[in-house]
Design an enzyme around this catalytic site. Structure first.
Site, PDB file in Angstrom:
ATOM      1  N   SER A 264       0.842  -1.192   0.000  1.00  0.00           N
ATOM      2  CA  SER A 264       0.000   0.000   0.000  1.00  0.00           C
ATOM      3  C   SER A 264       0.877   1.242   0.000  1.00  0.00           C
ATOM      4  O   SER A 264       2.085   1.171   0.238  1.00  0.00           O
ATOM      5  CB  SER A 264      -0.875   0.016   1.248  1.00  0.00           C
ATOM      6  OG  SER A 264      -0.064   0.266   2.377  1.00  0.00           O
ATOM      7  N   LYS A 265       0.250   2.355  -0.249  1.00  0.00           N
ATOM      8  CA  LYS A 265       0.997   3.615  -0.251  1.00  0.00           C
ATOM      9  C   LYS A 265       1.594   3.861   1.130  1.00  0.00           C
ATOM     10  O   LYS A 265       2.705   4.364   1.251  1.00  0.00           O
ATOM     11  CB  LYS A 265       0.065   4.755  -0.658  1.00  0.00           C
ATOM     12  CG  LYS A 265       0.761   6.081  -0.606  1.00  0.00           C
ATOM     13  CD  LYS A 265      -0.052   7.186  -1.208  1.00  0.00           C
ATOM     14  CE  LYS A 265       0.611   8.514  -0.942  1.00  0.00           C
ATOM     15  NZ  LYS A 265       0.749   8.841   0.477  1.00  0.00           N
TER      16      LYS A 265
END
Ligand code: GLU
Length: 511
Positions: A264-265
Site C-alpha cells: 500500500s501507499k
C-alpha cells in the site's frame, strides 16, 4: 488468429499506482510483440471519485516510461471517444437489450429500503447480505411489481437503477490465462447494478460494453478484478457476445517487501520508497508525494524491475531492455502467486542501468547537480569524476552526493581511520611527498603514484602502510574510489593544499 487489441483502463481517481504501471506494461508488451494495438481508456463512470489532473498524470507517466499508446483519449482512434463519461449515451441500449430479454430488471428501492433489507438479513445471521436471486423477490423492482406499476413509476421519473438478473444456480466458468479454470457459483454473485440512477453505467457494464465495442482480445488486469470476472462472463453471454469475449489474465498481487500483505501507499511511505511513477500533489489534501522519476530512478530500470514483478524469462538473465522484453515476454510465464515489491532490487536495476550509461551522459547529471550548487566544472572534469564515481552510484544524484570531496576539501577527518592510520611514518611520508609534488612539472595519476613510491622507498616505509593516511588527508574518509585518480582530478595544487591542512590538523591531534 484474432487481432491482438489490449487496453489499459485506469480510473482517474488519483495518481497512478506502480501496480497500475505494471498492468499497463504487460498489456503493452503483449500488444507490441503481436503487432497489436495498445488502447488507453479512461474509466470515469464514478464521477464522485474523479480527481482533476489524474488523466494528465497517467499520460505523462506512461510517456516517461516509454509505454506508447496507439489509441486513446490523448491520441484519438477509430473507437473514440475513449473516456467513458463521453460514451454515456452508448450504454443504455445494452442495458435495454438486457431488460428486453429478461436478463436485467429495474429496481426502485431507496437507500433506506436497501439498508433495512441488509439489517434484516444481518439480524437473521447472514454475514454479507446481498441483493440476489432470493432477496430480490422481497424488494421493489420490476420482478415483484406489476407491469403497470413499473410503467407508472418510470413515467413519474422515479429514480431507478438497472440490475443484472443473475441466475440462481449455475456454475460460471472462465479460463484465465494465468490461473486456468476459475469457477464461481452464481449464488455468490449478487445482482450488480448496471445502470445507476444518474444514467451512468457502472464499471461492470461500461467495461464489458467497451471491451466488446473496442474489439478487445485480451483483458490483462490486476487480481483485484478476478471476483468481477464471472459477472463479466455472464454479461458477455447475456448480450450474445460470448464468441467475442476477450481472454482474461489476472495479474498476481504486489506484496509489501516483507511479503506479508498487499503493498500500500502507507507501506511505501513508511519504508521510504516511492509508489507513484512521478511526483504527485493530491489536489484535495495538497499532500506532495515523491515519484520514482524524481527519486532518481531511470525509466528503463523501472521497466525492467516491473517486468519481473510476476513474470520471468525462465533463465537467469535479468537485464532486459524494452525491446528485449517485447521479444521475450509471454503471459504464460506470469506466476499466480503474489510478488514481493523488493525495492532493493529496483535499486539494483537502477545501479546497473546507471553504470551502463556512457560517461558523457552521466557527466550531464553531475553538471546539473553542480550547477544547482553553483559550482563551475568543465565537461572534461565531469567526465573524469563520473568515471570513478559511477560504480558507487545508485541514483544520478549520488554522483554529486558521494563525490563532493572532489569539489570541496575535507574540513574534518574520519576519527576512527585517523586514530588507526595516522602516525609518525604517515606524517613523515606526507611531508616529503608534498615537497616532491611541488617540484613536478606535470601531474596525473601515474606521476602521483610514482612520486609516492619514490618517497616511501627513500624513507624505507611501505607504501601500503600510509595509503589510507594519504586518502584520509585528501578525502577525509578511509574508503573511496581510486585515490590516484582522485588526486589527478583535483590537481596537484589542491592535493598539496589538502595534505598541508591534514598535516596541521592531524599532527596537532596526535601530539
Ligand atoms: N477501471 C478499472 C481500474 O481502475 C479497470 C479494471 C479493468 O481493467 O477491467 O483498475
Amino acid at each position: 488468429m484474432r487481432e491482438v487489441r489490449v487496453r489499459f483502463a485506469p480510473s482517474p481517481t488519483g495518481a497512478l499506482h506502480i501496480g497500475g504501471v505494471r498492468t499497463a506494461l504487460y498489456n503493452f508488451l503483449l500488444a507490441r510483440q503481436s503487432n497489436g494495438t495498445m488502447i488507453l481508456r479512461i474509466e470515469d463512470t464514478d464521477q464522485a471519485r474523479y480527481v482533476p489532473g489524474a488523466e494528465e498524470y497517467i499520460i505523462q507517466s506512461l510517456a516517461w516510461l516509454g509505454i506508447k499508446i496507439d489509441e486513446g483519449f490523448s491520441v484519438g482512434g477509430p473507437h473514440a471517444p475513449y473516456r467513458q463519461s463521453e460514451r454515456k449515451s452508448m450504454y443504455m441500449q445494452y442495458a435495454q437489450q438486457l431488460l428486453d430479454n429478461g436478463h436485467a430488471y429495474y429496481a426502485f428501492d431507496t437507500e433506506q429500503e436497501l439498508e433495512s433489507m441488509r439489517d434484516r438479513l444481518k439480524t437473521a445471521g447472514v454475514v454479507s447480505p446481498q441483493y440476489n436471486s432470493i432477496t430480490r423477490m422481497q424488494m421493489r423492482n420490476s420482478l415483484t411489481l406489476l407491469e403497470d406499476e413499473v410503467k407508472a413509476l418510470l413515467a413519474a421519473n422515479t429514480p431507478y437503477v438497472i440490475r443484472l438478473k443473475v441466475p440462481r444456480k449455475e456454475e460460471v466458468r472462465l479460463n484465465d490465462m494465468i490461473r486456468g479454470w476459475v469457477m464461481v457459483h452464481s449464488a455468490q454473485i449478487d445482482d450488480k447494478v448496471l445502470m445507476k440512477s444518474d444514467g451512468m453505467p457502472t464499471y461492470h457494464l461500461a467495461n464489458v460494453v467497451d471491451d466488446y465495442l473496442m474489439k478487445i482480445s485480451h483483458v490483462i488486469r490486476g487480481e483485484e478484478w478476478l471476483p468481477s470476472a464471472p459477472l463479466h462472463v455472464l454479461l458477455y453471454r447475456f448480450l450474445g457476445w460470448e464468441k467475442e469475449m476477450p481472454q482474461f489474465a489476472h495479474l498476481p498481487l504486489l506484496l509489501k517487501p516483507t511479503g506479508d500483505g498487499k503493498l500500500s501507499k502507507r507501506d511505501a511511505d513508511q519504508m521510504g520508497f516511492p509508489i507513484f511513477p512521478l511526483d504527485w500533489t493530491d489536489p484535495n489534501t495538497n499532500e506532495k508525494v515523491i515519484g520514482f522519476r524524481e527519486a532518481g530512478y531511470l525509466p528503463e530500470a523501472l521497466i525492467n524491475f516491473l517486468a519481473f514483478l510476476g513474470w520471468n524469462p525462465g533463465t537467469t538473465e535479468e537485464i532486459f531492455s524494452m525491446d528485449e522484453l517485447i521479444k521475450r515476454f509471454s503471459v504464460e510465464r506470469i506466476g499466480k502467486a503474489g510478488t514481493k515489491f523488493d525495492i532493493l532490487k529496483a535499486q539494483w536495476f537502477n545501479q546497473q542501468y546507471l553504470r551502463a550509461k556512457p560517461n558523457e551522459q552521466l557527466a550531464e547529471y553531475l553538471l546539473d547537480s553542480l550547477s544547482n550548487e553553483n559550482i563551475a566544472c568543465s565537461k572534461e572534469k565531469a567526465i573524469k569524476v563520473v568515471s570513478i564515481m559511477k560504480e558507487r552510484a545508485t541514483f544520478p544524484k549520488d554522483l554529486w552526493e558521494h563525490g563532493k570531496f572532489l569539489f570541496y576539501a575535507p574540513k574534518s577527518f574520519d576519527e576512527t581511520v585517523a586514530s588507526k592510520k595516522w602516525n609518525d611514518d604517515a606524517a613523515k611520508v606526507l611531508e616529503a611527498y608534498k615537497t616532491e609534488l611541488k617540484q613536478l612539472s606535470s601531474f596525473d595519476a601515474a606521476t602521483a603514484m610514482g612520486t609516492l613510491e619514490k618517497v616511501t622507498a627513500g624513507l624505507g616505509i611501505a607504501t601500503g602502510k600510509i595509503l589510507q593516511a594519504l586518502r584520509l588527508s585528501i578525502t577525509g574518509a578511509g574508503t573511496g574510489p581510486d585515490l590516484m585518480m582522485v588526486m589527478e582530478i583535483i590537481g596537484r595544487d589542491e592535493v598539496v593544499k589538502r595534505i598541508d591542512y591534514a598535516l596541521q590538523t592531524l599532527n596537532a591531534k596526535v601530539s
